[in-house]
Design a protein around this motif. Structure first.
Motif, PDB file in Angstrom:
ATOM      1  N   GLY A  56       0.809  -1.210   0.000  1.00  0.00           N
ATOM      2  CA  GLY A  56       0.000   0.000   0.000  1.00  0.00           C
ATOM      3  C   GLY A  56       0.846   1.266   0.000  1.00  0.00           C
ATOM      4  O   GLY A  56       0.522   2.243  -0.677  1.00  0.00           O
ATOM      5  N   TYR A  59       2.214   1.847  -3.459  1.00  0.00           N
ATOM      6  CA  TYR A  59       1.151   2.376  -4.315  1.00  0.00           C
ATOM      7  C   TYR A  59       0.883   3.848  -4.009  1.00  0.00           C
ATOM      8  O   TYR A  59       0.740   4.680  -4.912  1.00  0.00           O
ATOM      9  CB  TYR A  59      -0.125   1.551  -4.131  1.00  0.00           C
ATOM     10  CG  TYR A  59      -1.356   2.211  -4.699  1.00  0.00           C
ATOM     11  CD1 TYR A  59      -1.539   2.339  -6.075  1.00  0.00           C
ATOM     12  CD2 TYR A  59      -2.337   2.741  -3.852  1.00  0.00           C
ATOM     13  CE1 TYR A  59      -2.666   2.971  -6.592  1.00  0.00           C
ATOM     14  CE2 TYR A  59      -3.453   3.371  -4.353  1.00  0.00           C
ATOM     15  CZ  TYR A  59      -3.618   3.480  -5.729  1.00  0.00           C
ATOM     16  OH  TYR A  59      -4.718   4.109  -6.238  1.00  0.00           O
ATOM     17  N   ARG A  60       0.851   4.178  -2.715  1.00  0.00           N
ATOM     18  CA  ARG A  60       0.579   5.562  -2.297  1.00  0.00           C
ATOM     19  C   ARG A  60       1.640   6.518  -2.831  1.00  0.00           C
ATOM     20  O   ARG A  60       1.341   7.661  -3.193  1.00  0.00           O
ATOM     21  CB  ARG A  60       0.534   5.623  -0.762  1.00  0.00           C
ATOM     22  CG  ARG A  60       0.295   6.990  -0.181  1.00  0.00           C
ATOM     23  CD  ARG A  60       0.148   6.937   1.336  1.00  0.00           C
ATOM     24  NE  ARG A  60       1.267   6.279   1.971  1.00  0.00           N
ATOM     25  CZ  ARG A  60       2.423   6.882   2.260  1.00  0.00           C
ATOM     26  NH1 ARG A  60       2.593   8.160   1.958  1.00  0.00           N
ATOM     27  NH2 ARG A  60       3.396   6.223   2.858  1.00  0.00           N
ATOM     28  N   TYR A  65       4.872  -1.705  -7.296  1.00  0.00           N
ATOM     29  CA  TYR A  65       4.693  -2.559  -6.113  1.00  0.00           C
ATOM     30  C   TYR A  65       4.748  -4.052  -6.464  1.00  0.00           C
ATOM     31  O   TYR A  65       4.258  -4.886  -5.701  1.00  0.00           O
ATOM     32  CB  TYR A  65       3.362  -2.226  -5.417  1.00  0.00           C
ATOM     33  CG  TYR A  65       2.151  -2.203  -6.329  1.00  0.00           C
ATOM     34  CD1 TYR A  65       1.547  -3.386  -6.761  1.00  0.00           C
ATOM     35  CD2 TYR A  65       1.614  -0.991  -6.760  1.00  0.00           C
ATOM     36  CE1 TYR A  65       0.436  -3.351  -7.591  1.00  0.00           C
ATOM     37  CE2 TYR A  65       0.507  -0.948  -7.594  1.00  0.00           C
ATOM     38  CZ  TYR A  65      -0.082  -2.144  -8.002  1.00  0.00           C
ATOM     39  OH  TYR A  65      -1.168  -2.121  -8.826  1.00  0.00           O
ATOM     40  N   VAL A  97      -6.009  -6.599  -5.945  1.00  0.00           N
ATOM     41  CA  VAL A  97      -5.051  -5.481  -5.928  1.00  0.00           C
ATOM     42  C   VAL A  97      -5.233  -4.610  -7.167  1.00  0.00           C
ATOM     43  O   VAL A  97      -5.236  -3.371  -7.075  1.00  0.00           O
ATOM     44  CB  VAL A  97      -3.603  -6.012  -5.834  1.00  0.00           C
ATOM     45  CG1 VAL A  97      -2.604  -4.870  -6.026  1.00  0.00           C
ATOM     46  CG2 VAL A  97      -3.368  -6.686  -4.488  1.00  0.00           C
ATOM     47  N   GLU A  98      -5.411  -5.231  -8.314  1.00  0.00           N
ATOM     48  CA  GLU A  98      -5.622  -4.464  -9.545  1.00  0.00           C
ATOM     49  C   GLU A  98      -6.903  -3.629  -9.464  1.00  0.00           C
ATOM     50  O   GLU A  98      -6.918  -2.454  -9.844  1.00  0.00           O
ATOM     51  CB  GLU A  98      -5.696  -5.411 -10.752  1.00  0.00           C
ATOM     52  CG  GLU A  98      -4.347  -6.000 -11.145  1.00  0.00           C
ATOM     53  CD  GLU A  98      -4.461  -6.935 -12.340  1.00  0.00           C
ATOM     54  OE1 GLU A  98      -5.602  -7.242 -12.755  1.00  0.00           O
ATOM     55  OE2 GLU A  98      -3.409  -7.372 -12.838  1.00  0.00           O
ATOM     56  N   THR A 101      -6.404  -0.675  -6.888  1.00  0.00           N
ATOM     57  CA  THR A 101      -5.472   0.370  -7.307  1.00  0.00           C
ATOM     58  C   THR A 101      -5.912   1.104  -8.572  1.00  0.00           C
ATOM     59  O   THR A 101      -5.425   2.200  -8.860  1.00  0.00           O
ATOM     60  CB  THR A 101      -4.065  -0.217  -7.537  1.00  0.00           C
ATOM     61  OG1 THR A 101      -4.152  -1.309  -8.470  1.00  0.00           O
ATOM     62  CG2 THR A 101      -3.476  -0.729  -6.229  1.00  0.00           C
ATOM     63  N   HIS A 102      -6.824   0.521  -9.337  1.00  0.00           N
ATOM     64  CA  HIS A 102      -7.252   1.161 -10.578  1.00  0.00           C
ATOM     65  C   HIS A 102      -8.602   1.880 -10.461  1.00  0.00           C
ATOM     66  O   HIS A 102      -8.985   2.619 -11.362  1.00  0.00           O
ATOM     67  CB  HIS A 102      -7.318   0.133 -11.720  1.00  0.00           C
ATOM     68  CG  HIS A 102      -5.961  -0.274 -12.206  1.00  0.00           C
ATOM     69  ND1 HIS A 102      -5.225  -1.265 -11.603  1.00  0.00           N
ATOM     70  CD2 HIS A 102      -5.198   0.191 -13.228  1.00  0.00           C
ATOM     71  CE1 HIS A 102      -4.064  -1.400 -12.232  1.00  0.00           C
ATOM     72  NE2 HIS A 102      -4.026  -0.523 -13.218  1.00  0.00           N
ATOM     73  N   LEU A 107      -8.071   7.554  -0.959  1.00  0.00           N
ATOM     74  CA  LEU A 107      -6.875   6.736  -0.740  1.00  0.00           C
ATOM     75  C   LEU A 107      -6.970   5.922   0.547  1.00  0.00           C
ATOM     76  O   LEU A 107      -6.561   4.758   0.594  1.00  0.00           O
ATOM     77  CB  LEU A 107      -5.633   7.625  -0.705  1.00  0.00           C
ATOM     78  CG  LEU A 107      -4.302   6.915  -0.421  1.00  0.00           C
ATOM     79  CD1 LEU A 107      -3.969   5.912  -1.522  1.00  0.00           C
ATOM     80  CD2 LEU A 107      -3.177   7.936  -0.258  1.00  0.00           C
ATOM     81  N   LYS A 110      -8.814   2.791   0.034  1.00  0.00           N
ATOM     82  CA  LYS A 110      -8.033   1.866  -0.786  1.00  0.00           C
ATOM     83  C   LYS A 110      -6.988   1.135   0.059  1.00  0.00           C
ATOM     84  O   LYS A 110      -6.804  -0.078  -0.073  1.00  0.00           O
ATOM     85  CB  LYS A 110      -7.337   2.631  -1.924  1.00  0.00           C
ATOM     86  CG  LYS A 110      -8.260   3.153  -3.015  1.00  0.00           C
ATOM     87  CD  LYS A 110      -7.428   3.770  -4.127  1.00  0.00           C
ATOM     88  CE  LYS A 110      -8.277   4.204  -5.296  1.00  0.00           C
ATOM     89  NZ  LYS A 110      -7.446   4.623  -6.436  1.00  0.00           N
ATOM     90  N   LEU A 111      -6.301   1.878   0.906  1.00  0.00           N
ATOM     91  CA  LEU A 111      -5.269   1.260   1.747  1.00  0.00           C
ATOM     92  C   LEU A 111      -5.883   0.259   2.722  1.00  0.00           C
ATOM     93  O   LEU A 111      -5.291  -0.782   3.018  1.00  0.00           O
ATOM     94  CB  LEU A 111      -4.486   2.349   2.498  1.00  0.00           C
ATOM     95  CG  LEU A 111      -3.682   3.316   1.618  1.00  0.00           C
ATOM     96  CD1 LEU A 111      -3.001   4.375   2.466  1.00  0.00           C
ATOM     97  CD2 LEU A 111      -2.653   2.559   0.780  1.00  0.00           C
ATOM     98  N   ILE A 114      -6.543  -2.919   0.818  1.00  0.00           N
ATOM     99  CA  ILE A 114      -5.304  -3.683   0.587  1.00  0.00           C
ATOM    100  C   ILE A 114      -4.902  -4.432   1.854  1.00  0.00           C
ATOM    101  O   ILE A 114      -4.565  -5.616   1.811  1.00  0.00           O
ATOM    102  CB  ILE A 114      -4.179  -2.732   0.118  1.00  0.00           C
ATOM    103  CG1 ILE A 114      -4.465  -2.231  -1.301  1.00  0.00           C
ATOM    104  CG2 ILE A 114      -2.821  -3.443   0.161  1.00  0.00           C
ATOM    105  CD1 ILE A 114      -3.534  -1.130  -1.774  1.00  0.00           C
TER     106      ILE A 114
END
Length: 448
Positions: A56, A59-60, A65, A97-98, A101-102, A107, A110-111, A114
């Motif tokens: 994460g 990605y951030r 990653y 994950v895809e 993240t897409h 955020l 999203k984290l 994950i």
């Protein structure tokens, strides 16, 4: 009906999962199982949740990653190979994950999504393995289970409307495997509890289904009366009250997440801490009430990383609203406090160090000087809290005298003494460097 929760060390690898399966098989009353993400296999290992946090973070920051994702996949692949299971869940992880993240969105959510992949994947693997072993088991997503949480990523709270939905889990014929640590908001967004929140999930589910017992499986035979890192082979505690465990959890006892017992406590569900590696052991029971005991103190806990905000003003006690205005300044700056021991002209506020950055410290001091006009204000850092706990303390004369003598024997100066009105605990503030000596001396006085 029993709800069994298995922590990270209990599901760290395939060998541990086989033990978990045997524990579930051994008792038909274990009808609901809550699991953490795989923990450390060895002391130098990395927990799966930490691997996901690293993913994460990459990605951030907008970094690649792939390495972090492969580390997660390798951990789960090794478990699947040893259990002789299909690897389809690995593809699910990549897809998750895809997708996370897409897609658009906040955020923080999203984290959280994950981080939750560890528990979710492990629950799927365990349910599949139990079916392979001939048990009628089923994976249940927290959304389907009824875990409705507040809209607070990384620190969500259960909503009361969850409990009637959770109660319906009693109707299931299968053994239900539920991932811990996360749930969903009313809007359907995945959110997590604070770190270690799988314990919270287990406690919530146990309360929701009105379980007869909530079993929390970990890697110790029972709760010890003191940190084994400070005292080798300390005495075991076989019975604790909720209040005692709550106090010990707050002050550094790592067996339970500090918030984990609240749902079980409210539902009056007895809790048993047991060892996955020794399931026939006695363990530690946590109950609402227990008979009068033969000693005043059942446990000693400690935690460091505190600061003391000290404010002094002559005739403070006559200045109506002084304490409220001081705490309002902290509230305005987003700082929560732990304790507020006070005198006639003096007030201390104990704060966790991570709450009070250097930048906030200057803002707070400037505001106190401007708005409250004290004679003196300063911050004292490097503070640790040491706590003795026991519901029987009020029945014994001289407990405080024994404790202060122990600090004297350890050559540790007391910065603060605070005893709550409940008389379940007595807290002492000392400098961090003296913690180990103080705890060892207290153990000698109360347990040897």
């Amino acid at each position: 009906m029993k709800v069994a929760k298995f922590g990270g060390s209990s599901v760290a690898n395939a060998e541990q999962l086989k033990k978990v399966a045997n524990i579930i098989k051994a008792d038909k009353d274990r009808r609901i199982v809550v699991v953490s993400a795989p923990g450390k296999r060895l002391s130098e290992d990395i927990k799966v949740t930490d691997l996901l946090i690293a993913l994460g973070d990459a990605y951030r920051k907008g970094e690649d990653y792939t390495t972090e994702l492969n580390n997660v996949l390798e951990r789960f692949e090794s478990i699947l190979i040893e259990l002789d299971l299909s690897k389809h869940v690995l593809k699910d992880i990549v897809k998750q994950v895809e997708f996370i993240t897409h897609q658009g969105g906040d955020l923080a959510f999203k984290l959280d999504a994950i981080k939750a992949i560890g528990e979710d994947t492990l629950a799927k693997i365990l349910s599949e393995y139990l079916v392979k072993e001939g048990l009628n088991a089923k994976y249940v997503n927290p959304k389907d289970a009824g875990l409705i949480l507040s809209d607070e990523p990384g620190g969500a709270q259960i909503l009361d409307e969850s409990f009637p939905i959770l109660y319906k889990l009693r109707e299931a014929n299968e053994i239900l495997i539920i991932p811990g640590f996360f749930g969903y908001t009313k809007a359907g967004k995945l959110v997590t509890f604070s770190r270690g929140g799988s314990d919270i999930t287990g406690s919530i589910v146990a309360a929701g289904v009105h379980a007869d017992l909530y079993e929390n499986f970990t890697d110790v035979d029972s709760v010890y009366c003191v940190n084994p890192q400070f005292v080798p082979h300390p005495k075991e505690i076989h019975t604790l009250t909720y209040k005692e465990m709550r106090e010990l959890s707050y002050a550094g006892f790592s067996v339970f997440h500090a918030e984990a017992l609240i749902p079980a406590f409210k539902g009056k569900i007895p809790v048993c801490i047991k060892n996955t590696n020794n399931p026939s052991g006695r363990g530690t029971m946590i109950v609402s009430e227990k008979p009068e005991q033969a000693q005043s103190v059942v446990g000693i806990a400690s935690d460091d990383g505190f600061v003391s905000l000290y404010v002094s003003k002559y005739l403070m006690n006559r200045e109506i609203g002084f304490g409220r205005r001081l705490l309002n300044i902290l509230e305005d700056e987003g700082i929560s406090f732990e304790h507020t021991p006070s005198g006639i002209d003096d007030l201390s506020v104990i704060i966790r160090e991570d709450q009070l950055t250097d930048e906030k410290e200057q803002v707070v001091i400037n505001r106190i000087n401007k708005e409250l006009k004290p004679d003196m204000v300063y911050i004292d850092r490097g503070l640790a809290l040491v706590m003795i706990v026991g519901e029987g303390m009020h029945s014994f004369v001289g407990t405080a005298a024994k404790a202060t003598r122990a600090f004297q024997d350890a050559n540790v100066n007391l910065e603060m003494i605070n005893q709550g009105s409940s008389e379940v605990s007595m807290m002492f503030g000392i400098k961090e460097e003296g913690v180990e000596r103080a705890v060892q001396s207290l153990y000698h006085v109360f347990f040897e």
